[in-house]
Structures are given as structure tokens and as C-alpha cells.
Design a protein around this motif. Structure first.
Motif, short mmCIF file in Angstrom:
data_model
loop_
_atom_site.label_atom_id
_atom_site.label_comp_id
_atom_site.label_asym_id
_atom_site.label_seq_id
_atom_site.Cartn_x
_atom_site.Cartn_y
_atom_site.Cartn_z
N ALA A 51 0.83 -1.20 0.00
CA ALA A 51 0.00 0.00 0.00
C ALA A 51 0.87 1.25 0.00
CB ALA A 51 -0.93 0.00 1.21
N ARG A 52 1.96 1.23 0.75
CA ARG A 52 2.85 2.39 0.78
C ARG A 52 3.46 2.66 -0.59
NH1 ARG A 52 3.87 3.73 6.08
NH2 ARG A 52 3.52 2.07 7.56
N VAL A 53 3.89 1.61 -1.28
CA VAL A 53 4.47 1.78 -2.62
C VAL A 53 3.42 2.32 -3.57
CG1 VAL A 53 5.41 0.52 -4.62
CG2 VAL A 53 6.32 0.09 -2.33
N LEU A 54 2.22 1.78 -3.52
CA LEU A 54 1.13 2.26 -4.38
C LEU A 54 0.85 3.73 -4.12
CD1 LEU A 54 -0.68 0.92 -6.53
CD2 LEU A 54 -2.39 0.62 -4.74
N LEU A 55 0.84 4.13 -2.86
CA LEU A 55 0.61 5.54 -2.51
C LEU A 55 1.74 6.44 -2.99
CD1 LEU A 55 -0.84 5.08 1.06
CD2 LEU A 55 -2.05 6.01 -0.92
N SER A 104 1.85 3.94 -14.39
CA SER A 104 0.44 4.29 -14.58
C SER A 104 -0.39 3.39 -13.66
CB SER A 104 0.00 4.05 -16.02
OG SER A 104 0.74 4.85 -16.90
N LEU A 105 -1.21 4.01 -12.84
CA LEU A 105 -2.04 3.24 -11.92
C LEU A 105 -3.36 2.89 -12.59
CD1 LEU A 105 -1.49 5.20 -8.59
CD2 LEU A 105 -0.30 3.18 -9.43
N HIS A 106 -3.87 1.73 -12.27
CA HIS A 106 -5.16 1.27 -12.77
C HIS A 106 -6.16 1.45 -11.62
CE1 HIS A 106 -3.17 -0.48 -16.28
NE2 HIS A 106 -2.19 -0.73 -15.42
N LEU A 107 -6.73 2.64 -11.56
CA LEU A 107 -7.52 3.06 -10.41
C LEU A 107 -8.89 2.41 -10.32
CD1 LEU A 107 -6.61 6.84 -10.45
CD2 LEU A 107 -5.61 5.02 -9.06
N ASP A 108 -9.38 1.86 -11.42
CA ASP A 108 -10.71 1.26 -11.39
C ASP A 108 -10.69 -0.21 -11.01
OD1 ASP A 108 -12.01 3.65 -12.02
OD2 ASP A 108 -11.58 3.36 -14.15
N GLY A 109 -9.50 -0.79 -10.85
CA GLY A 109 -9.40 -2.16 -10.38
C GLY A 109 -9.88 -2.23 -8.93
N THR A 110 -10.25 -3.42 -8.48
CA THR A 110 -10.73 -3.56 -7.11
C THR A 110 -9.65 -4.18 -6.22
OG1 THR A 110 -11.70 -5.70 -7.63
CG2 THR A 110 -13.14 -3.78 -7.79
N LEU A 111 -9.84 -4.01 -4.94
CA LEU A 111 -8.91 -4.59 -3.97
C LEU A 111 -9.11 -6.10 -3.93
CD1 LEU A 111 -9.32 -1.88 -1.21
CD2 LEU A 111 -7.52 -2.06 -2.93
N ALA A 115 -13.09 -8.93 1.81
CA ALA A 115 -13.82 -7.93 2.58
C ALA A 115 -13.86 -6.57 1.89
CB ALA A 115 -13.21 -7.78 3.98
N GLU A 116 -12.87 -6.30 1.02
CA GLU A 116 -12.81 -5.02 0.31
C GLU A 116 -12.93 -5.19 -1.21
OE1 GLU A 116 -9.87 -5.71 2.33
OE2 GLU A 116 -10.84 -4.89 4.09
N ALA A 117 -13.32 -6.35 -1.68
CA ALA A 117 -13.34 -6.63 -3.12
C ALA A 117 -14.31 -5.74 -3.88
CB ALA A 117 -13.68 -8.10 -3.36
N HIS A 118 -15.23 -5.12 -3.21
CA HIS A 118 -16.19 -4.23 -3.87
C HIS A 118 -15.65 -2.80 -4.01
CE1 HIS A 118 -16.78 -3.58 0.41
NE2 HIS A 118 -17.33 -2.42 0.10
N LEU A 119 -14.51 -2.51 -3.39
CA LEU A 119 -13.96 -1.15 -3.41
C LEU A 119 -12.92 -0.99 -4.52
CD1 LEU A 119 -13.36 -0.63 0.41
CD2 LEU A 119 -15.16 0.39 -0.98
N PRO A 120 -13.03 0.07 -5.31
CA PRO A 120 -11.98 0.32 -6.30
C PRO A 120 -10.73 0.89 -5.63
CG PRO A 120 -13.75 1.94 -6.51
CD PRO A 120 -14.15 0.98 -5.43
N VAL A 121 -9.60 0.66 -6.25
CA VAL A 121 -8.32 1.16 -5.75
C VAL A 121 -8.39 2.68 -5.58
CG1 VAL A 121 -5.87 1.42 -6.32
CG2 VAL A 121 -7.04 -0.74 -6.78
#
Length: 131
Positions: A51-55, A104-111, A115-121
């Protein structure tokens, strides 16, 4: 002979002592019972290194791998491994521009976690960035 209810150090500990109040946890050698050992005081804290690297990449997609590592307080080798993991999982892609890499981040992918699979990145990143 100690009673069967007497707390005993964990068999894997070396010279550890039982910490008061929690008989399941053993203090490592050199650590007192009064030191703050909660998860909030540990270096890994609340977020994973992934998560830190992604941020870090979300805040600056042109960061060099060395800068990502420094921002996340991890080694370059660990940063490289995490970037590869994130790319293989579909969270980002890399594009070479001469000697530099742009992410390039793929922001519409889900976690991934159920428990968080419904949330987009995107929603996770919005919590921690100005995006």
C-alpha cells in the motif's frame, strides 16, 4: 512444582519473560513489560509495504525506484519486488522512457481481499492522497 496454571514462556523464546497482563505474549530479551508494543508503535504500522508503494507512485508516477524505496523506508530490492507484484496483480503498469520508468495506476481495479473486493483502488488512494 509449578501449578498447571502458572504462565510459562513460549517455547520458541530465548531468555524471554512473561509480560504481565497477557500470558500468551512473551517479551523479547531486552524489552521491558512497560514498552509500547502495540501494532501502532511498530514500524509497519497500519499500511502494508504494498500500500505504501502504491501511494508513493500515486503521489508521483515519475519517481525512481530508489526514491520509492526511500519514501517507503524499504530497500530498493524490496521496492522492485513490490512494484512487480503490483504490476502482476493489475494495479499498475510500467512504461520505459529512455532510462526512466513512468508508472500508470489502474484506479478502477478492485482490492483483492474479499472484505474489500467491492472497493476500487481509487477509493483507497483518495483517502491518503490529493487525487
Amino acid at each position: 512444582m509449578p501449578s498447571p496454571h502458572t504462565p510459562q514462556p513460549h517455547p520458541q523464546s530465548q531468555r524471554g519473560e512473561i509480560c504481565s497482563g497477557n500470558f500468551e505474549r512473551v517479551c523479547p530479551p531486552g524489552q521491558s513489560e512497560t514498552e509500547d508494543t502495540s501494532w501502532t508503535s511498530r514500524p509497519e504500522g497500519f499500511l502494508t509495504n504494498h500500500a505504501r508503494v502504491l501511494l508513493a507512485i500515486a503521489q508521483d508516477p515519475d519517481l525512481r525506484l530508489r526514491d520509492i524505496a526511500a519514501a517507503c523506508h524499504i530497500t530498493e530490492r524490496t521496492a522492485q519486488s513490490i512494484v512487480t507484484d503490483l504490476e502482476q496483480a493489475g494495479y499498475l503498469s510500467r512504461e520505459r522512457d529512455g532510462r526512466r520508468t513512468r508508472y500508470s495506476l489502474h484506479l478502477d481495479g478492485t482490492l483483492r481481499h474479499p472484505a474489500e473486493a467491492h472497493l476500487p483502488v481509487r477509493e483507497l488512494l483518495e483517502l491518503f492522497t490529493d487525487h
